[in-house]
Write an enzyme that holds these catalytic residues in place. Sequence first.
Site, PDB file in Angstrom:
ATOM      1  N   GLU A 144       0.712  -1.282  -0.158  1.00 12.86           N
ATOM      2  CA  GLU A 144       0.034   0.282   0.139  1.00 12.86           C
ATOM      3  C   GLU A 144       0.921   1.117  -0.080  1.00 12.86           C
ATOM      4  O   GLU A 144       0.363   2.063  -0.654  1.00 12.86           O
ATOM      5  CB  GLU A 144      -0.988   0.005   1.317  1.00 12.86           C
ATOM      6  CG  GLU A 144      -2.134  -0.940   1.009  1.00 12.86           C
ATOM      7  CD  GLU A 144      -1.859  -2.319   1.296  1.00 12.86           C
ATOM      8  OE1 GLU A 144      -0.603  -2.622   1.854  1.00 12.86           O
ATOM      9  OE2 GLU A 144      -2.682  -3.378   1.051  1.00 12.86           O
ATOM     10  N   HIS A 156     -11.402  -5.590   8.194  1.00 14.50           N
ATOM     11  CA  HIS A 156     -11.884  -5.299   6.915  1.00 14.50           C
ATOM     12  C   HIS A 156     -13.473  -4.489   7.053  1.00 14.50           C
ATOM     13  O   HIS A 156     -14.169  -4.810   6.243  1.00 14.50           O
ATOM     14  CB  HIS A 156     -12.364  -6.839   6.357  1.00 14.50           C
ATOM     15  CG  HIS A 156     -10.935  -7.587   5.878  1.00 14.50           C
ATOM     16  ND1 HIS A 156     -10.212  -8.181   7.059  1.00 14.50           N
ATOM     17  CD2 HIS A 156     -10.443  -7.931   4.870  1.00 14.50           C
ATOM     18  CE1 HIS A 156      -9.412  -8.699   6.606  1.00 14.50           C
ATOM     19  NE2 HIS A 156      -9.359  -8.450   5.241  1.00 14.50           N
ATOM     20  N   PHE A 199      -8.891  -2.813   1.037  1.00 17.95           N
ATOM     21  CA  PHE A 199     -10.005  -2.553   2.040  1.00 17.95           C
ATOM     22  C   PHE A 199      -9.464  -1.385   2.609  1.00 17.95           C
ATOM     23  O   PHE A 199      -8.009  -1.150   2.879  1.00 17.95           O
ATOM     24  CB  PHE A 199     -10.015  -3.474   3.039  1.00 17.95           C
ATOM     25  CG  PHE A 199     -10.850  -4.825   2.758  1.00 17.95           C
ATOM     26  CD1 PHE A 199     -11.944  -5.069   3.042  1.00 17.95           C
ATOM     27  CD2 PHE A 199     -10.191  -5.846   1.942  1.00 17.95           C
ATOM     28  CE1 PHE A 199     -12.782  -6.069   2.687  1.00 17.95           C
ATOM     29  CE2 PHE A 199     -10.942  -6.817   1.504  1.00 17.95           C
ATOM     30  CZ  PHE A 199     -12.261  -7.082   2.166  1.00 17.95           C
TER      31      PHE A 199
END
Lengths: 323, 344
Positions: free
Chosen positions: A59, A126, A82
Amino acid sequence: MAEFTYIDAIRQAQHDLLEQDERVFIYGQDVGKFGGAFKATQGLQAKFPGRVIDSPISEDAMIGMAIGAAVEGMRPLIEVQFADFSSVAFNQIVNHAGTHFYRTGVPIPITVRLPSGGTPGSGPFHSQMMEAIYAHYPGLVVVTPATVSDAYSMLIDSVKLDDPVLYCEHKFLYRWLKSDSMTKGEYLPIGKARIVRAGKHATVVAYSAMVHEALRAAERLAGEGWEVEVVDLRSVKPLDTDTVMASVARTGRLLVIGESFPWGGVTAEVVSRVVAEGFHLLDAPPQRLNARDTPVPYHPNLWEVHRPTLESICQAIHNLLNL
Amino acid sequence: MPDVQTNQSDAACADASRKDLVRRTFYAMIRARALESKLGSLYKAGQIVGGVYLGKGQEAVSASLGASLTKGRDIFAPLIRDQAGRTAFGEDLLDATRTYLGSVLGPMRGRDGNIHRGRPAEGMPAMISHLGALIPMVGGMLMARRLQGRLEGTVGATCIGEGGSSTGAFHEGLNMAAVEKLPFVLVLANNQFAYSTPTAEQFACEHLVDRAKGYGVAGHEVDGTNMLECVDVIGRAVANARAGGGPQLVVANLLRLSGHGEHDDGFYVPDALKDSEVGRDCLDIGEQQILEAGFSTTKEIEEWKESCAEEVQASVATVQQEPKPDPYQDDWRAFSTPGMSGLH
């Protein structure tokens, strides 16, 4: 009649952006042939070869890459699988993208899609809502579309903006929320809230999936004779204080609902602004309703009451009306 | 400033080009040292707000990289100890002095300081303090050029230290560049200390360059105190990347010849290390090498040193007369979109 879901609108907006603007490309985990964890990019790689690119599970590098590509004239559209995982990219988002224009004068037109919020069984990692975290930092636009047409138009507008945008899309709405059109209703730009139900006894401010819970609560209270006004913030930064204040001026009572954790956040910001600028408009102390101050639990029995529910919202409105 | 040689036969051209590269590298080293020496004095005189972070001891590595790149075509994302690389790449001296002295006329306009400066739209990003963050950024700049069909012949380079190599951003960024097979050069200066932390507390592998294999990128190791070796090895890494050889990791071994910043006297650096080969000053070695190779003369080097010192002096004198940022004039806009900041 054709029926479109919230995620259809997100997919269509990405399609239209790729088609209309050659500077746009998509980067994220499993977004290519697989079509994304939620199928938001399904079919796009085949139609736009080379412009829908699979990333490693990185990320930080994904957002760092987007910042560099933006400097070179592109309009990167990043899917973080997510919203919860954007914490890994936190540094690139707040310290690199968010500071860049102020420091260097060079804008960073990136859009980061954050599949947000809970669904039953998703658990602590999540299910998170990250909008308050990012809204806290300078230089970042944070949007929280609650309708099919906003999901479409706000994604188009996010990519067109020259500033970094965190586009918080709610996973619970993906397939549940449907509309016969992706461009239904009045178009509003980013930064404008919408009054989605008019009323005179109390104002309920919500955003993202909570708008629909607020509407259900307003409907139930209508059966008891209460007319509750519901305001959908649409974007939490910028925050349309004017529309909220105008509503409070009509009703004199305010409840702000959020699905995030209760310490600080969007609900606190709205209440703080209304109290500071419109204390004289209030007939009762403004109220907040948030998720509980624990991680988001896994089991549906726990999850259901972790976030504000129809019951807890109705209770909060009753409480507000009796103050 | 050394002239660029032209109009030669192929072999002669290669020789001339190496000579030119060495001369430009050494000149940038001298110029950076002159500037940093002045910055150190200004700091001690209380003339600089905030920190001063010097690249003393790292000039050969940094300048070799900057001199191997071409401004306008390549991307160079300097880090904290890259004054020499910035100079070799072609950063205006005024950009440095203005940023250190807080002139509103500088590229950062007093909004950021010291080494946190750049001109991103001209291929030189402005570093943030979080180490490793520039690695994927350079990767993204290269990916953009690939998407735009103008990657051919371009190289993107950035620098890091052995301390910065411990970050997640380093790992994610280098891995991403490797997956995308980008024309990317990462120069890792192993300067033995991350602030006060020695290498034994920073990493456990024997040679950092061994990590290149793990990432699937080419690895090079170089004695960072040896200017000619730096010019050749780093030049080769840049050429490899340019020729389609994918990412290149260059590990340069050297010693930071200053504290972490000018506020730090580096008391924790053992004398034995300072007296060892790794503690040699690359400027001394470079001068000896350039003379032995016949690429310059003592007279010319003296002239370079004098002219660089004079230019630095003049630049500082100019900038000291320039306006500082005015809080009533700053637009306080973190958003580029008109009106967005007013909305908050």
